[in-house]
Enzyme design. Sequence first.
Site, PDB file in Angstrom:
ATOM      1  N   GLU A   1      -2.579  -3.380 -21.610  1.00 27.58           N
ATOM      2  CA  GLU A   1      -2.367  -3.933 -20.370  1.00 27.58           C
ATOM      3  C   GLU A   1      -0.872  -4.587 -20.254  1.00 27.58           C
ATOM      4  OE1 GLU A   1      -3.087  -3.909 -17.402  1.00 27.58           O
ATOM      5  OE2 GLU A   1      -2.390  -5.884 -16.528  1.00 27.58           O
TER       6      GLU A   1
ATOM      7  N   HIS B   1      -1.868   6.121 -38.792  1.00 27.12           N
ATOM      8  CA  HIS B   1      -2.266   7.667 -38.694  1.00 27.12           C
ATOM      9  C   HIS B   1      -1.360   8.256 -37.954  1.00 27.12           C
ATOM     10  CE1 HIS B   1      -6.099   6.084 -40.696  1.00 27.12           C
ATOM     11  NE2 HIS B   1      -5.982   5.097 -39.797  1.00 27.12           N
TER      12      HIS B   1
ATOM     13  N   ARG C   1       1.028  -1.367  -0.040  1.00 24.35           N
ATOM     14  CA  ARG C   1       0.021  -0.161  -0.118  1.00 24.35           C
ATOM     15  C   ARG C   1       0.833   1.284   0.101  1.00 24.35           C
ATOM     16  NH1 ARG C   1      -5.243  -1.299   1.637  1.00 24.35           N
ATOM     17  NH2 ARG C   1      -5.725   0.827   2.279  1.00 24.35           N
TER      18      ARG C   1
ATOM     19  N   GLU D   1       5.349  -0.243 -15.540  1.00 24.77           N
ATOM     20  CA  GLU D   1       5.495  -0.315 -14.087  1.00 24.77           C
ATOM     21  C   GLU D   1       6.653  -1.138 -13.670  1.00 24.77           C
ATOM     22  OE1 GLU D   1       1.648  -1.090 -12.520  1.00 24.77           O
ATOM     23  OE2 GLU D   1       1.304  -2.731 -13.643  1.00 24.77           O
TER      24      GLU D   1
HETATM   25  C1  F6R Z   1      -1.293  -2.215 -12.155  1.00 23.19           C
HETATM   26  C2  F6R Z   1      -2.161  -2.110 -11.071  1.00 23.19           C
HETATM   27  C3  F6R Z   1      -3.132  -0.590 -11.107  1.00 23.19           C
HETATM   28  C4  F6R Z   1      -4.260  -1.224 -10.589  1.00 23.19           C
HETATM   29  C5  F6R Z   1      -5.386   0.020 -10.320  1.00 23.19           C
HETATM   30  C6  F6R Z   1      -6.585  -0.616  -9.887  1.00 23.19           C
HETATM   31  O1  F6R Z   1      -0.619  -3.383 -12.267  1.00 23.19           O
HETATM   32  O2  F6R Z   1      -1.980  -2.641 -10.307  1.00 23.19           O
HETATM   33  O3  F6R Z   1      -3.246  -0.089 -12.372  1.00 23.19           O
HETATM   34  O4  F6R Z   1      -4.909  -2.213 -11.464  1.00 23.19           O
HETATM   35  O5  F6R Z   1      -4.627   0.814  -9.762  1.00 23.19           O
HETATM   36  O6  F6R Z   1      -6.597  -1.148  -8.727  1.00 23.19           O
HETATM   37  P1  F6R Z   1      -7.690  -2.121  -8.078  1.00 23.19           P
HETATM   38  O7  F6R Z   1      -7.857  -3.263  -8.915  1.00 23.19           O
HETATM   39  O8  F6R Z   1      -7.244  -2.508  -6.526  1.00 23.19           O
HETATM   40  O9  F6R Z   1      -9.183  -1.218  -8.243  1.00 23.19           O
END
Ligand code: F6R
Length: 606
Positions: free
Chosen positions: A476, A499, A27, A483
């Site tokens: 994706e 384009h 987190r 990242e």
């Molecule tokens: C990429 C990633 C982020 C989450 C996004 C949504 O690997 O983890 O792009 O997908 O922040 O997070 P959630 O799924 O927890 O709502």
Amino acid sequence: MCGIAGVVGQGNVVDTLVRSIRTLEYRGYDSCGIAVLQNGALAVKKGVGTVEEVSQAERFSDLDAATGIAHTRWATHGAVSAENAHPFTSCDGRIAVVHNGIIANWTELRARLEAHGHKFRSQTDTEVVPHLIEEQLKLGAADFETAFWQSLNLIDGAYSFAVVTSLEPGRVFVAKHKNPIIIGLGESANYIGSDFNAFIDKTKRAVVFDDDEYGVITKDDFWVKSRLTREVVCKDVTTVQWDAEMAKKGGYPHYMLKEIHEQPHAIRMALGVDARGMAQVVEMLRAAKRIYLVGTGTTYYVALVGQYLFKDHARRFVSAVAADEFTLLAEVDAETVVLAVSQSGETYDTMQAIRCAKAAGAKTAAVVNVMGSSLAREVNVALLQMSGPEISVISTKAALAQMVALYRIAADLARADGTARGDAADVAAAFAALPDLVQQVLNEKSGFLNTLAKHTCGWKDWLFLGRGVYYPIALECALKMKEVAYRHAEGMPAGFLKHGTLSLIDDDICSLIFVPPKRDEALHKMVLANIEQIRAREGHVVGFVYDADESLASLLDERVLLPDVHPSIAPFLELLCGQMFAYFTAVALKRPIDRPRSLAKSVTVP
Ligand code: F6R
């Protein structure tokens, strides 16, 4: 966007607190700190770095206490510094607070408190809270609980708090508004966590706070009250279905790799998603005039994949909208359904989209991984994907499982509408075989993808190109590359290249093409034409292709050959390869895999 932990137990709980915030580092991990009640007084230690670095440098292990709180931070207000790390204390040092969220009116509160003589040591919004509680006590609040409650009523914004005070030994106070907080009920010890992972090695019994609730844990007891009425709220005790083992690395060097390898199981769970919930979602969709799929980052790309799945399997056009743009773009009314996708169920933008939709009278549903999360509790129907804990900041298994869950919804909707494809049974059989195919590709292609990544990791710029459903798959996979490997990768529809972007093709840019199986004839032809356009400009091209596709042999510099499969599941195997390719590129570049710079897993801020 931070992790909060708290414990009231017997004996020394410092190790437990440190372990808790380590599990919450996904987190945020730029700084951390701890506050404990030792010999009747608060002791606070904090610093910049990971939990491991700070706990050693600041000698957390010198502390010995049975009550405490801890925090791991992802900076929002104030730079990453020891002063800005949590916990924060009141002027008299008797109140310590950790916080997850943003206090919107903190500048006004701070100015008012400073005018009353409070001294601040940080640039954070959170620091107003211990001073605010101290001020309420000075102004004559009857007791600490009253001072805490009065302070909550003065705060505008999003928060979860944990508070310890030498005025009330053996207690941790907590509160929630828009950010998660959960109590864990143990044996002669109770716990606080931003999510279950904080205490899953101690207990599976949990109490999930709702918005505008606050409460207290002691060693043997807890209570929860409404902030609005101050009355006690009777809470259900939930049993968490994850266990501590699931949240460990289990022999893999990184969580990302472990979670990539857990995808066969995650797909099986998504295919078997709760039938009752599924029927409710299908009914809701059938009654709707307008359907939105929303998510952010990876889950937005999942929603985009969902758009193609709904078209292919249910003959429906649904709109995928990025949750962060939703309130600016979407037309929502009582005949609208908004289906959100989220791993954590705590993402601010996604929650805002759902709240805005509900306010306009829409029905809401979610595909979500974390049980008891804010999103799971907010929507009319939550489909739990049951992928198990996803610890790496880089989402892999949750995303693939969500796509599979969206296929299930689309297929069930088509069945209910009477619009199922003629080959729906074949498609269902192909999806049922997907877990084994994913396993096969993991077994057979990991080595090759690793070698390929070592060859190609020097390319700094990439174009990731696909058409149809392979377009959001390319997006994706490009996000994974950005990242985790810190490589610039631009996802784009292959047909869009001509384009404008074609002018970029030269020796410095490499293209990765997501090619459909030859059986998907029309799409295959289109992609082939796009590859020719790159080759004509002498661009370097890598392709994910299916066995026996010799039409491409001379057009690609490097190929990853996949087993020939039903076109409906082919995109998922390419997603898997894109995840592994990004992972191995990051390993080759020696990146910090599970905790990339500047990122956090659960983005609970605007
Ligand atoms: C990429 C990633 C982020 C989450 C996004 C949504 O690997 O983890 O792009 O997908 O922040 O997070 P959630 O799924 O927890 O709502």
